[in-house]
Design an enzyme around this catalytic site. Structure first.
Site, mmCIF file in Angstrom:
data_model
loop_
_atom_site.group_PDB
_atom_site.id
_atom_site.type_symbol
_atom_site.label_atom_id
_atom_site.label_comp_id
_atom_site.label_asym_id
_atom_site.label_seq_id
_atom_site.Cartn_x
_atom_site.Cartn_y
_atom_site.Cartn_z
ATOM 1 N N CYS A 3 35.218 60.704 -4.679
ATOM 2 C CA CYS A 3 35.375 60.263 -6.239
ATOM 3 C C CYS A 3 34.703 62.071 -6.512
ATOM 4 C CB CYS A 3 34.875 59.512 -7.095
ATOM 5 S SG CYS A 3 34.807 59.684 -8.704
ATOM 6 N N SER A 28 31.362 60.899 -16.121
ATOM 7 C CA SER A 28 30.991 61.799 -15.676
ATOM 8 C C SER A 28 30.718 62.792 -16.668
ATOM 9 C CB SER A 28 32.564 62.740 -14.648
ATOM 10 O OG SER A 28 33.277 62.688 -14.959
ATOM 11 N N HIS A 46 40.650 67.964 -3.611
ATOM 12 C CA HIS A 46 40.953 67.394 -3.303
ATOM 13 C C HIS A 46 42.824 67.913 -3.157
ATOM 14 C CE1 HIS A 46 39.196 63.156 -4.198
ATOM 15 N NE2 HIS A 46 37.953 63.860 -3.943
HETATM 16 N N1 GSH Z 1 37.018 59.193 -16.239
HETATM 17 C C1 GSH Z 1 35.402 58.637 -15.231
HETATM 18 C C2 GSH Z 1 36.532 58.798 -13.716
HETATM 19 C C3 GSH Z 1 35.536 57.906 -12.722
HETATM 20 C C4 GSH Z 1 36.533 57.314 -11.743
HETATM 21 O O1 GSH Z 1 37.706 57.726 -11.954
HETATM 22 N N2 GSH Z 1 35.698 56.723 -10.466
HETATM 23 C C5 GSH Z 1 35.880 55.545 -9.419
HETATM 24 C C6 GSH Z 1 36.461 56.887 -8.355
HETATM 25 S S1 GSH Z 1 37.315 58.624 -8.481
HETATM 26 C C7 GSH Z 1 35.449 55.316 -9.347
HETATM 27 O O2 GSH Z 1 33.788 55.115 -8.712
HETATM 28 N N3 GSH Z 1 36.210 53.064 -8.350
HETATM 29 C C8 GSH Z 1 35.156 52.857 -7.662
HETATM 30 C C9 GSH Z 1 35.035 51.913 -9.132
HETATM 31 O O3 GSH Z 1 35.317 51.370 -10.144
HETATM 32 O O4 GSH Z 1 34.577 50.919 -8.495
HETATM 33 C C10 GSH Z 1 34.814 59.651 -15.020
HETATM 34 O O5 GSH Z 1 35.243 60.968 -15.030
HETATM 35 O O6 GSH Z 1 33.410 58.962 -14.448
#
Ligand code: GSH
Length: 221
Positions: free
Chosen positions: A17, A69, A166
């Site tokens: 991530c 984040s 990425h």
């Molecule tokens: N807008 C969010 C995006 C966070 C996001 O997309 N997280 C994903 C991976 S990149 C994640 O943790 N997925 C696994 C889950 O939710 O269990 C941020 O900025 O924190």
């Protein structure tokens, strides 16, 4: 402090991530101690699911928990002021404008299959458009970083660097390097080379294979 983040392929290692990586870079820049808990749907804590929709990255600090984040990064910068990572509001906004839409453009392009069809070409062009904007923005700086005159590392660098990583891995693995960053966008390439060498980036990095694993899953869905 405890940071819950997406786990890698084994369910235990640090996952792919870029948003979690951003938060870890901020923690590292500030020299903060924290526990990192890579979690899956099955291993994330029930309170995180019940009260925060299971959103990760999630930072638990004392009794509080923060998700998103950018929110976490700004909280950390407010609560732990040294070194300050928020540039002047106006300058941060100008940078934000330049990098706006970058990760969505990367994600749409890397996720798209089949590689090389007409839609793929349009998505590639869309990403090149955003890279052109970042190239222009970086070309106007005297220092190596994104904000203002580029002299100071800020949250904008901590956020963009993992997303560029990425892109680099994904272009090579899935798109046969259809965008030649060093030739087409030399200032972006120079920025990537410098920022990928920063200790806070390197020491919080996960393997390229983890990035490939993540995008391979996304490309199947
Ligand atoms: N807008 C969010 C995006 C966070 C996001 O997309 N997280 C994903 C991976 S990149 C994640 O943790 N997925 C696994 C889950 O939710 O269990 C941020 O900025 O924190």
């Amino acid at each position: 402090m405890t940071l819950y983040i997406k786990a890698g392929p084994d369910g235990k290692s640090v996952g792919d991530c870029p948003f979690a990586h951003y938060v870890r870079i901020v923690l590292h820049e500030k020299g903060l101690e924290y526990d990192v808990r890579p979690s899956t749907q099955d291993t994330k804590p029930q309170w995180l699911i019940d009260y925060y929709e299971g959103s990760m990255p999630a930072l638990r600090h004392r009794k509080e928990c923060y998700t998103e984040s950018d929110v976490i990064a700004q909280y950390l910068d407010f609560f732990f002021q040294e070194p300050p990572l928020s540039g002047k509001k106006k300058l941060m906004a100008a940078t934000q404008e330049a990098i706006d839409g970058f990760f969505p453009a990367v994600a749409k392009y890397l996720k798209h299959t089949p590689d090389g069809d007409d839609d793929d070409a349009a998505l590639k062009q869309n990403l090149e458009g955003v890279l052109g904007r970042i190239e222009q923005h970086l070309s106007e700086k005297s220092g190596p970083f994104l904000v203002g005159d580029g002299a100071e590392f800020t949250l904008a660098d901590a956020s963009l660097a993992p997303k560029l990583f990425h892109m680099q891995v994904g272009l090579q693995k899935f798109k046969d390097n259809a965008i030649n960053v060093s030739e087409q966008f030399p200032a972006v390439q120079e920025y990537m080379t410098a920022i990928f060498d920063r200790p806070s980036f390197k020491e919080t990095l996960y393997p390229e294979e983890t990035v490939v694993w993540g995008w391979s899953n996304a490309r199947e869905n």
